[in-house]
Motif scaffolding. Structure first.
Motif, mmCIF file in Angstrom:
data_model
loop_
_atom_site.group_PDB
_atom_site.id
_atom_site.type_symbol
_atom_site.label_atom_id
_atom_site.label_comp_id
_atom_site.label_asym_id
_atom_site.label_seq_id
_atom_site.Cartn_x
_atom_site.Cartn_y
_atom_site.Cartn_z
ATOM 1 N N VAL A 1 50.479 16.325 -8.261
ATOM 2 C CA VAL A 1 51.898 16.068 -8.588
ATOM 3 C C VAL A 1 52.788 16.908 -7.670
ATOM 4 N N SER A 2 52.404 18.170 -7.449
ATOM 5 C CA SER A 2 53.263 19.045 -6.631
ATOM 6 C C SER A 2 53.269 18.617 -5.159
ATOM 7 N N LEU A 3 52.230 17.944 -4.719
ATOM 8 C CA LEU A 3 52.192 17.492 -3.313
ATOM 9 C C LEU A 3 52.989 16.211 -3.083
ATOM 10 N N ASP A 4 53.347 15.551 -4.165
ATOM 11 C CA ASP A 4 53.935 14.213 -4.065
ATOM 12 C C ASP A 4 55.393 14.302 -3.603
ATOM 13 N N HIS A 5 55.605 14.289 -2.302
ATOM 14 C CA HIS A 5 56.960 14.451 -1.764
ATOM 15 C C HIS A 5 57.116 13.582 -0.515
ATOM 16 N N VAL B 1 58.749 13.864 2.107
ATOM 17 C CA VAL B 1 58.840 14.482 3.449
ATOM 18 C C VAL B 1 57.504 14.428 4.188
ATOM 19 N N LEU B 2 56.445 14.174 3.464
ATOM 20 C CA LEU B 2 55.137 14.153 4.131
ATOM 21 C C LEU B 2 54.781 12.794 4.731
ATOM 22 N N ASP C 1 45.974 21.558 7.883
ATOM 23 C CA ASP C 1 47.257 22.267 7.868
ATOM 24 C C ASP C 1 47.705 22.471 6.436
ATOM 25 N N ILE C 2 47.861 23.718 6.056
ATOM 26 C CA ILE C 2 48.336 23.991 4.690
ATOM 27 C C ILE C 2 49.820 24.354 4.795
ATOM 28 N N LEU C 3 50.681 23.389 4.592
ATOM 29 C CA LEU C 3 52.116 23.598 4.779
ATOM 30 C C LEU C 3 52.847 23.760 3.440
ATOM 31 N N CYS C 4 52.265 23.221 2.382
ATOM 32 C CA CYS C 4 52.981 23.192 1.101
ATOM 33 C C CYS C 4 52.418 24.253 0.156
ATOM 34 N N ARG C 5 53.319 24.735 -0.688
ATOM 35 C CA ARG C 5 52.894 25.763 -1.652
ATOM 36 C C ARG C 5 51.819 25.216 -2.586
ATOM 37 N N HIS C 6 50.910 26.094 -3.001
ATOM 38 C CA HIS C 6 49.881 25.696 -3.972
ATOM 39 C C HIS C 6 49.416 26.961 -4.696
ATOM 40 N N GLU D 1 42.612 30.626 -1.273
ATOM 41 C CA GLU D 1 42.055 29.876 -0.138
ATOM 42 C C GLU D 1 40.772 30.525 0.364
ATOM 43 N N HIS E 1 48.155 17.723 7.904
ATOM 44 C CA HIS E 1 48.774 18.323 6.709
ATOM 45 C C HIS E 1 48.593 17.415 5.489
#
Ligand code: SF4
Lengths: 273, 342
Positions: A190-194, A196-197, A103-108, A112, A151
Motif C-alpha cells: 500500500v505504501s509503495l502505491d504511488h 510517481v513511480l 534501487d531503494i528510493l521509497c521509505r519502508h 535491509e 526502483h
C-alpha cells in the motif's frame, strides 16, 4: 500502480492469495484481483528463469508495475531472526559472482540485508554467508529488470531458518510464517502505491493507436512512423492542443510512394505551424 | 507536506562503498557525515552506477552516494562543448560524477545512466596526473587551465566534502596550474577564509529568476548567487560570470535584460574577470537518450538544428543572443572579455 508478486512456492503464495482475494486465471496461471497479480515461479534457477521468460505472453502492463518477490530465505544466525521480514538491498549470485542492486528510493519499515542466491540449499559453512540466502533472487532480478526499472523491483524475504537444515522441503510451516507477516507485507505494498513511480507517457493509448493506424493507412516507413510519433509528442508537449486536425490526413490511402510522401510532408507542415 | 515529499528516502540514505575505496580519508569523512546511512559494500562502483534499467529523474528524488577509486584517465582535454574562455591549455577532470542540482538542460542526464553521485576518493592520483600533464601541456608559456567542476557543481558539495578547498590549496603548490570552478551554489562562505589567488577563477552561472525556478531545479535563487559573487569579488577572487545557457522562449529578451540590469546595479563590471555566453546545446546522443525518457521539460520538444552532432538552436538565434548580449553590455566590459560559445 499494479503489483506483480512472485513467489517460488504455492505455500508462500497462499496467505497473499487470501488477503488480496486473488483468483487463478486458468489460461495464464496468474492469480489476479484488480491491480494485484501473483505468479508462482517454482523453486530454483531453471524453473524460475523459464517461467519468467514466458511471462510477457500473459502479462503486459509493465509501465505501471512494481514487481515484488516475496519468499522465505535462510538467514545468517548473527544478523537475522526466524520469522522476521527483511528488504534486500543487494543480491550476489554465488554461481556467476555477479552482483545485482535494486534501487531503494521509497521509505519502508524493514531492516535491509544482502541476499546471496545459491544453487543448492546451504547447511554448512553458513557463516560464509552474510545476510540472507535463497535460490531464485538473482534470476528474478535479471529477468524482471528487462521489464521494469530498478526502483520497481522489490525483494521481501522472510527468514525461515538459520541455514541449519539440509532441505528446504523440511521447513514445516511456510504458509504460517508468511501469514504472520501478511499485514506488514500488505502495508508495504500500500505504501509503495504511488503514481510517481510509473513511466512517463506523453501519448495516451488512444492517440498512440490513432497514429499507429494512420501510419499503416498511409503505409509509412518505420522511420516516418517514428518521426510522426516524435512530432506528435512535440506538438502535445508544446501546445497542449488536441489532435483533431490530424485525423483528415489519415482518411485516404495513398496510391503511390510519391503521394504518401506528399501527405507526410503536409503533416510535417501542419505540426510546424 | 505532500505525500511524495514524504514518500522518498532522503538523499544519501544509502552509501555504496567500493571495496577498494575503504580507508581513504574522503571515505571516512563521508561515512562520518552520513552515519545513519545504510552502507552497502560493492565490488566495483560501475556495478551500481552503470546498471541498465535505472531511471535518472526518479533517482533524483532520492540520490545515493557512491564512493569509489578512480582509475585512469584522471584528466581530459577540453571538448568543444566546453568554453575554454580563451585558455589554450584547457582541461577538465571529474572528482565527482553528477550533481546535487537538477537543471533540465543538463547534459549529465544523457551522459550517465544514473543520477547517483560518485565521489572519487583518490585525490592524490588526480593531483599526480595534473602534475604530469602540466609538464607536457601544448603551450608551455601559458598555464594549464583545469575545470574541476565540469561533471558536477563541486562547490555545492563543499559542506559534504571540502574538495574545492583542497583543489584551491593544491593549485597554490603548482604555479603553472589555473583552476576554473563553475557553480550555481552559494557555498562561497565555506571557502571564504582561504586567501584568494589569481590562479583560481570562480565562475557563477546566472539566469533570470524565471529560468532558475523553471529550469534549474534545486539551485539557489539568483539573488543569493549574486550575493556570493559580491562576496567573492570583495575578497579579491577572480570572478567569471556565465550566461550559459541563455534559454530562448517568448520574451526571453525581457527577462535577460532585467537580469543584466540587476547585475549592473549590484556588481561593478570592472571587477569581473570575464563573461561567457552560450545557448542550449547538447551532443545528439545525450539529447536522444534524454528525449527517450519523455522528460517533463519542454526543452526537449522544441525545434533545434543538428550542427555536426550537436543539437542546438539555429544560427540566427545564436546570432540574436550574441547581438543582444553585446548591445546590452557595451560600455560595461571590454568586448574581448566576453566569450561566446560557437
Ligand atoms: S548545476 Fe551544472 S552540473 Fe549541476 S545540474 Fe545544473 S547544469 Fe548540471
Amino acid at each position: 500502480m499494479h503489483f506483480l508478486i512472485l513467489t517460488a512456492l504455492k505455500a508462500e503464495a497462499l496467505p497473499i492469495i487470501e488477503v488480496f482475494g486473488l483468483r487463478k486465471d486458468s489460461k495464464t496461471h496468474l492469480y489476479q484481483n484488480n491491480n494485484i497479480s501473483l505468479l508462482i515461479t517454482g523453486v530454483g534457477r531453471d524453473k524460475t528463469k523459464e517461467r519468467l521468460q514466458n511471462l510477457h505472453q500473459v502479462y503486459s502492463n509493465f509501465d505501471q508495475t512494481i514487481v515484488v518477490n516475496v519468499g522465505i530465505a535462510g538467514g545468517n544466525p548473527h544478523q537475522t531472526k526466524i520469522g522476521e521480514l527483511y528488504r534486500v538491498n543487494v543480491i550476489f549470485d554465488e554461481e556467476n559472482k555477479q552482483c545485482f542492486i535494486p534501487d531503494i528510493l521509497c521509505r519502508h519499515p524493514l531492516t535491509e540485508l544482502s541476499l546471496t542466491t545459491v544453487a543448492k540449499s546451504v547447511n554448512k559453512d553458513r557463516d560464509c554467508f552474510t545476510g540472507l540466502v535463497d535460490m531464485e533472487g538473482s534470476v528474478i532480478f535479471r529477468e524482471m529488470s528487462r521489464y521494469v526499472p530498478l526502483h520497481r523491483l522489490v525483494f521481501l524475504k522472510l527468514v525461515s531458518d538459520h541455514m541449519d537444515i539440509d532441505d528446504w522441503r523440511r521447513i514445516i510451516d511456510v504458509t504460517g510464517l508468511i501469514a504472520k507477516q501478511i499485514d506488514l507485507i500488505k502495508s508495504i505494498l500500500v505504501s509503495l502505491d504511488h503514481h510517481v513511480l510509473t513511466n512517463n507517457v506523453i501519448l495516451s493509448d488512444k492517440v498512440f493507436d490513432m497514429i499507429q493506424r494512420g501510419a499503416s493507412q498511409l503505409s509509412l516507413t518505420e522511420t516516418q512512423t517514428h518521426q510522426l510519433m516524435e512530432w506528435t509528442e512535440n506538438y502535445i508537449k508544446l501546445t497542449e492542443n488536441d489532435l483533431e486536425r490530424l485525423a483528415p490526413y489519415f482518411i485516404k490511402k495513398p496510391n503511390s510512394k510519391k503521394e504518401r510522401n506528399h501527405i507526410f510532408e503536409s503533416i510535417r507542415e501542419l505540426f510546424s505551424t | 507536506m505532500s505525500r511524495s515529499e514524504n514518500y522518498f528516502l532522503p538523499d544519501f540514505s544509502h552509501i555504496y562503498l567500493e571495496s577498494a575505496a575503504k580507508e581513504y580519508e574522503f571515505t571516512n569523512l563521508c561515512l562520518d557525515r552520513f552515519s545513519n546511512s545504510k552502507v552497502v559494500e560493492i565490488p566495483d562502483y560501475k556495478s551500481v552506477f552503470n546498471r541498465p534499467g535505472q531511471d535518472f529523474q526518479t533517482q533524483k528524488r532520492s540520490m545515493k552516494l557512491i564512493l569509489a577509486v578512480k582509475k585512469p584517465p584522471f584528466i581530459y582535454k577540453g571538448s568543444n562543448m566546453l568554453q575554454d574562455g580563451g585558455f589554450r591549455n584547457f582541461y577538465y577532470n571529474t572528482p565527482i560524477l553528477n550533481c546535487l542540482y537538477n537543471c533540465d538542460y543538463c547534459f549529465l542526464q544523457g551522459m550517465y545512466p544514473s543520477a547517483n553521485i560518485v565521489v572519487f576518493v583518490n585525490q592524490d592520483d588526480m593531483e599526480k596526473a595534473v602534475e604530469s600533464e602540466i609538464k607536457i601541456r601544448p603551450y608551455l608559456d601559458e598555464p594549464l587551465m583545469l575545470s574541476i567542476s565540469y561533471n558536477t557543481d563541486l562547490l555545492a558539495f563543499e559542506n559534504i566534502l571540502p574538495m574545492t578547498r583542497l583543489w584551491i590549496e593544491y593549485s597554490k603548490t603548482q604555479p603553472d596550474l589555473n583552476l576554473e570552478i563553475r557553480s550555481k551554489s552559494t557555498m562561497f562562505d565555506s571557502i571564504s577564509d582561504i586567501e584568494s589567488t589569481d590562479q583560481v577563477l570562480l565562475a557563477w552561472t546566472l539566469s533570470p529568476e524565471k529560468v532558475v525556478n523553471k529550469n534549474e531545479l534545486d539551485t539557489p535563487p539568483l539573488i543569493k548567487r549574486l550575493k556570493a559573487v559580491q562576496k567573492a569579488i570583495k575578497k579579491g577572487w577572480r570572478v567569471r560570470l556565465c550566461f550559459d545557457p541563455i534559454l530562448l522562449y517568448s520574451d526571453w529578451e525581457k527577462d535577460y535584460l532585467d537580469l543584466l540590469n540587476q547585475i549592473k546595479s549590484e556588481i561593478s563590471f570592472n571587477e569581473i574577470f570575464d563573461i561567457t555566453v552560450g545557448v542550449f546545446r547538447m551532443g545528439q546522443d545525450y539529447f536522444n537518450r534524454i528525449r527517450k525518457t519523455k522528460p517533463e521539460s519542454k526543452l526537449y520538444y522544441q525545434k533545434y538544428i543538428n550542427d555536426a552532432g550537436v543539437i542546438t538552436v539555429s544560427q540566427s538565434d545564436r546570432e540574436a543572443v550574441e547581438v543582444f548580449v553585446r548591445e546590452n553590455l557595451s560600455g560595461f566590459i571590454p568586448e574581448d572579455r566576453i566569450h561566446f560559445w560557437d
